[in-house]
Design a protein around this motif. Structure first.
Motif, PDB file in Angstrom:
ATOM      1  N   GLY A  40       0.810  -1.214   0.000  1.00 57.28           N
ATOM      2  CA  GLY A  40       0.000   0.000   0.000  1.00 57.28           C
ATOM      3  C   GLY A  40       0.841   1.260   0.000  1.00 57.28           C
ATOM      4  O   GLY A  40       2.005   1.246   0.416  1.00 57.28           O
ATOM      5  N   ARG A  41       0.239   2.338  -0.452  1.00 58.00           N
ATOM      6  CA  ARG A  41       0.933   3.626  -0.487  1.00 58.00           C
ATOM      7  C   ARG A  41       0.697   4.375   0.822  1.00 58.00           C
ATOM      8  O   ARG A  41      -0.435   4.446   1.308  1.00 58.00           O
ATOM      9  CB  ARG A  41       0.423   4.466  -1.658  1.00 58.00           C
ATOM     10  CG  ARG A  41       1.186   5.780  -1.860  1.00 58.00           C
ATOM     11  CD  ARG A  41       0.676   6.513  -3.091  1.00 58.00           C
ATOM     12  NE  ARG A  41       0.837   5.690  -4.284  1.00 58.00           N
ATOM     13  CZ  ARG A  41       1.976   5.565  -4.958  1.00 58.00           C
ATOM     14  NH1 ARG A  41       3.052   6.214  -4.548  1.00 58.00           N
ATOM     15  NH2 ARG A  41       2.028   4.811  -6.036  1.00 58.00           N
ATOM     16  N   ILE A  42       1.782   4.927   1.383  1.00 62.53           N
ATOM     17  CA  ILE A  42       1.680   5.709   2.611  1.00 62.53           C
ATOM     18  C   ILE A  42       2.155   7.131   2.340  1.00 62.53           C
ATOM     19  O   ILE A  42       2.880   7.377   1.374  1.00 62.53           O
ATOM     20  CB  ILE A  42       2.496   5.070   3.753  1.00 62.53           C
ATOM     21  CG1 ILE A  42       3.987   5.036   3.410  1.00 62.53           C
ATOM     22  CG2 ILE A  42       1.991   3.663   4.044  1.00 62.53           C
ATOM     23  CD1 ILE A  42       4.866   4.518   4.547  1.00 62.53           C
ATOM     24  N   PRO A  43       1.743   8.082   3.163  1.00 58.27           N
ATOM     25  CA  PRO A  43       2.095   9.487   2.900  1.00 58.27           C
ATOM     26  C   PRO A  43       3.602   9.723   2.920  1.00 58.27           C
ATOM     27  O   PRO A  43       4.324   9.151   3.740  1.00 58.27           O
ATOM     28  CB  PRO A  43       1.411  10.246   4.042  1.00 58.27           C
ATOM     29  CG  PRO A  43       0.348   9.323   4.537  1.00 58.27           C
ATOM     30  CD  PRO A  43       0.863   7.939   4.343  1.00 58.27           C
ATOM     31  N   ALA A  44       4.059  10.559   2.019  1.00 54.73           N
ATOM     32  CA  ALA A  44       5.475  10.939   1.996  1.00 54.73           C
ATOM     33  C   ALA A  44       5.759  11.917   3.132  1.00 54.73           C
ATOM     34  O   ALA A  44       4.891  12.697   3.530  1.00 54.73           O
ATOM     35  CB  ALA A  44       5.824  11.568   0.662  1.00 54.73           C
ATOM     36  N   ILE A  64       8.842   4.794   6.677  1.00 50.67           N
ATOM     37  CA  ILE A  64       8.490   3.393   6.454  1.00 50.67           C
ATOM     38  C   ILE A  64       8.617   2.602   7.754  1.00 50.67           C
ATOM     39  O   ILE A  64       7.745   1.796   8.096  1.00 50.67           O
ATOM     40  CB  ILE A  64       9.376   2.783   5.353  1.00 50.67           C
ATOM     41  CG1 ILE A  64       9.030   3.410   3.995  1.00 50.67           C
ATOM     42  CG2 ILE A  64       9.216   1.267   5.300  1.00 50.67           C
ATOM     43  CD1 ILE A  64       9.979   3.023   2.880  1.00 50.67           C
ATOM     44  N   GLN A  65       9.694   2.833   8.498  1.00 50.63           N
ATOM     45  CA  GLN A  65       9.888   2.127   9.764  1.00 50.63           C
ATOM     46  C   GLN A  65       8.811   2.506  10.779  1.00 50.63           C
ATOM     47  O   GLN A  65       8.299   1.651  11.512  1.00 50.63           O
ATOM     48  CB  GLN A  65      11.274   2.443  10.331  1.00 50.63           C
ATOM     49  CG  GLN A  65      11.619   1.658  11.590  1.00 50.63           C
ATOM     50  CD  GLN A  65      11.663   0.158  11.347  1.00 50.63           C
ATOM     51  OE1 GLN A  65      11.982  -0.291  10.238  1.00 50.63           O
ATOM     52  NE2 GLN A  65      11.313  -0.628  12.368  1.00 50.63           N
ATOM     53  N   GLU A  66       8.451   3.789  10.803  1.00 54.83           N
ATOM     54  CA  GLU A  66       7.406   4.241  11.724  1.00 54.83           C
ATOM     55  C   GLU A  66       6.075   3.563  11.392  1.00 54.83           C
ATOM     56  O   GLU A  66       5.352   3.108  12.288  1.00 54.83           O
ATOM     57  CB  GLU A  66       7.269   5.757  11.632  1.00 54.83           C
ATOM     58  CG  GLU A  66       6.285   6.364  12.628  1.00 54.83           C
ATOM     59  CD  GLU A  66       4.838   6.321  12.153  1.00 54.83           C
ATOM     60  OE1 GLU A  66       3.939   6.342  13.021  1.00 54.83           O
ATOM     61  OE2 GLU A  66       4.605   6.270  10.921  1.00 54.83           O
ATOM     62  N   VAL A  95       4.741   1.633  -0.444  1.00 53.33           N
ATOM     63  CA  VAL A  95       5.351   2.576  -1.376  1.00 53.33           C
ATOM     64  C   VAL A  95       5.280   3.941  -0.713  1.00 53.33           C
ATOM     65  O   VAL A  95       4.204   4.390  -0.302  1.00 53.33           O
ATOM     66  CB  VAL A  95       4.615   2.593  -2.730  1.00 53.33           C
ATOM     67  CG1 VAL A  95       5.212   3.666  -3.638  1.00 53.33           C
ATOM     68  CG2 VAL A  95       4.691   1.230  -3.402  1.00 53.33           C
ATOM     69  N   CYS A  96       6.435   4.600  -0.604  1.00 57.96           N
ATOM     70  CA  CYS A  96       6.497   5.907   0.050  1.00 57.96           C
ATOM     71  C   CYS A  96       7.363   6.841  -0.783  1.00 57.96           C
ATOM     72  O   CYS A  96       8.566   6.579  -0.962  1.00 57.96           O
ATOM     73  CB  CYS A  96       7.058   5.760   1.466  1.00 57.96           C
ATOM     74  SG  CYS A  96       7.171   7.319   2.381  1.00 57.96           S
ATOM     75  N   LEU A 102       9.629  -3.870   0.869  1.00 53.61           N
ATOM     76  CA  LEU A 102       8.953  -5.081   1.321  1.00 53.61           C
ATOM     77  C   LEU A 102       9.407  -5.419   2.731  1.00 53.61           C
ATOM     78  O   LEU A 102      10.588  -5.297   3.051  1.00 53.61           O
ATOM     79  CB  LEU A 102       9.277  -6.249   0.397  1.00 53.61           C
ATOM     80  CG  LEU A 102       8.491  -6.361  -0.908  1.00 53.61           C
ATOM     81  CD1 LEU A 102       9.038  -7.517  -1.738  1.00 53.61           C
ATOM     82  CD2 LEU A 102       7.008  -6.571  -0.637  1.00 53.61           C
ATOM     83  N   PHE A 103       8.461  -5.852   3.565  1.00 51.57           N
ATOM     84  CA  PHE A 103       8.812  -6.369   4.876  1.00 51.57           C
ATOM     85  C   PHE A 103       9.134  -7.852   4.700  1.00 51.57           C
ATOM     86  O   PHE A 103       9.492  -8.273   3.612  1.00 51.57           O
ATOM     87  CB  PHE A 103       7.655  -6.142   5.854  1.00 51.57           C
ATOM     88  CG  PHE A 103       7.236  -4.691   5.956  1.00 51.57           C
ATOM     89  CD1 PHE A 103       8.096  -3.670   5.598  1.00 51.57           C
ATOM     90  CD2 PHE A 103       5.966  -4.348   6.395  1.00 51.57           C
ATOM     91  CE1 PHE A 103       7.726  -2.332   5.678  1.00 51.57           C
ATOM     92  CE2 PHE A 103       5.573  -3.018   6.486  1.00 51.57           C
ATOM     93  CZ  PHE A 103       6.448  -2.007   6.122  1.00 51.57           C
ATOM     94  N   THR A 104       9.055  -8.666   5.766  1.00 51.16           N
ATOM     95  CA  THR A 104       9.356 -10.087   5.636  1.00 51.16           C
ATOM     96  C   THR A 104       8.453 -10.736   4.600  1.00 51.16           C
ATOM     97  O   THR A 104       7.289 -10.390   4.471  1.00 51.16           O
ATOM     98  CB  THR A 104       9.144 -10.792   6.986  1.00 51.16           C
ATOM     99  OG1 THR A 104       7.845 -10.460   7.488  1.00 51.16           O
ATOM    100  CG2 THR A 104      10.197 -10.367   7.982  1.00 51.16           C
TER     101      THR A 104
END
Length: 207
Positions: A40-44, A64-66, A95-96, A102-104
């Protein structure tokens, strides 16, 4: 092979199950026999106009980590429901600001037998430093084919879908149906995807 209808139902399930505020837009959901991947897309992150490339990279990595830490509990709950329903591991990614992470995720072993000319191809890639092992070289070859034949692979999948639709319209191939439909093997327990080397298992616990 997974049909388009099955994929559409799976995407619809995730569209209904995922919280509306988890991603900025509907998630990209892909599936094969072992794994469902949800991206999914997250806010930049907000940056000044004169921010350097290094500053931007650090900000995106932190965002991304947050997101991963903050949404772990929610994603684990969705993954457990999906794994129970679809009998596949669920992997996550985002996607940021144009960066894809990708995580695990699942790394499924695939066994094959190769003749000497084919083995020499893999050994050449190892000798050239492109790959570290034959399995690594084989994975590299698959990625290369995927990159350069994507349109052909899409057409091939569409053709297989048509074959499955035509086959489903034919007569019942079982001449002696089970008189007791409740005693058959339609429980779904006969899955053929078996055991895989699953690097996504930690995500079911820690995201």
């Amino acid at each position: 092979m997974i049909t388009n209808e099955q994929k559409e139902k799976l995407r619809g399930w995730f569209a209904g199950r995922l919280p509306d505020d988890l991603f900025e837009e509907p998630a990209e959901v892909t599936v094969d026999r072992e794994e469902i991947t949800v991206i999914g897309r997250i806010p930049a992150p907000r940056l000044t106009e004169d921010a350097s490339a290094a500053e931007r990279e650090a900000a995106v990595t932190a965002r991304i980590q947050e997101f991963r830490e903050r949404t772990r509990e929610t994603r684990v709950a969705v993954a457990r429901d999906a794994e129970h329903r679809f009998r596949r591991k669920v992997s996550w990614g985002v996607v940021c600001d144009g960066e894809r992470a990708l995580f695990t995720h699942v790394a499924a072993p695939v066994m094959t037998r190769l003749r000497q000319p084919e083995r020499q191809v893999l050994d050449t890639l190892i000798a050239a430093g492109v790959a570290r092992s034959r399995s690594d070289a084989l994975a590299w070859c698959v990625r290369l084919v995927q990159r350069h034949t994507d349109d052909w692979l899409t057409e091939l999948r569409d053709s297989l879908e048509q074959v499955q639709r035509v086959r489903a319209q034919g007569p019942d191939t079982n001449p002696d149906p089970d008189p007791d439909p409740g005693s058959g093997s339609g429980s779904g327990s006969g899955s053929d995807h078996g055991e895989v080397a699953d690097s996504s298992t930690p995500d079911a616990e820690e995201g």
